[in-house]
Design a protein around this motif. Structure first.
Motif, mmCIF file in Angstrom:
data_model
loop_
_atom_site.group_PDB
_atom_site.id
_atom_site.type_symbol
_atom_site.label_atom_id
_atom_site.label_comp_id
_atom_site.label_asym_id
_atom_site.label_seq_id
_atom_site.Cartn_x
_atom_site.Cartn_y
_atom_site.Cartn_z
ATOM 1 N N ASP A 190 0.897 -1.408 0.158
ATOM 2 C CA ASP A 190 0.391 -0.365 0.098
ATOM 3 C C ASP A 190 0.282 1.098 0.019
ATOM 4 N N GLY A 191 2.151 0.950 0.036
ATOM 5 C CA GLY A 191 3.237 2.671 -0.357
ATOM 6 C C GLY A 191 3.354 3.307 1.768
ATOM 7 N N ALA A 192 2.437 2.511 2.843
ATOM 8 C CA ALA A 192 2.124 3.450 3.645
ATOM 9 C C ALA A 192 3.507 3.621 4.289
ATOM 10 N N GLY A 193 4.547 4.399 4.894
ATOM 11 C CA GLY A 193 5.256 5.431 4.800
ATOM 12 C C GLY A 193 6.712 5.473 3.706
#
Length: 51
Positions: free
Chosen positions: A3-6
């Motif tokens: 999800d591309g978090a961070g």
């Protein structure tokens, strides 16, 4: 799924539309957020796709 978090990314995230068919790899380019007037780093992350 990823999800591309961070990532601390901003702006437009780009993908290489030809690599999945040619190499079985999804390449994603993104830019880190900038602090002040200093240019920020660009990154390319590659994901190997199942065949």
């Amino acid at each position: 799924m990823y999800d591309g978090a961070g990532l601390n990314a901003f702006g437009e995230v780009l993908i290489d539309e030809t690599r999945p068919a040619q190499d079985g790899v999804l390449s994603v380019m993104y830019q880190e957020r900038s602090s002040g007037t200093t240019p920020s780093a660009l990154h390319v992350t590659d994901f190997r796709l199942p065949i």
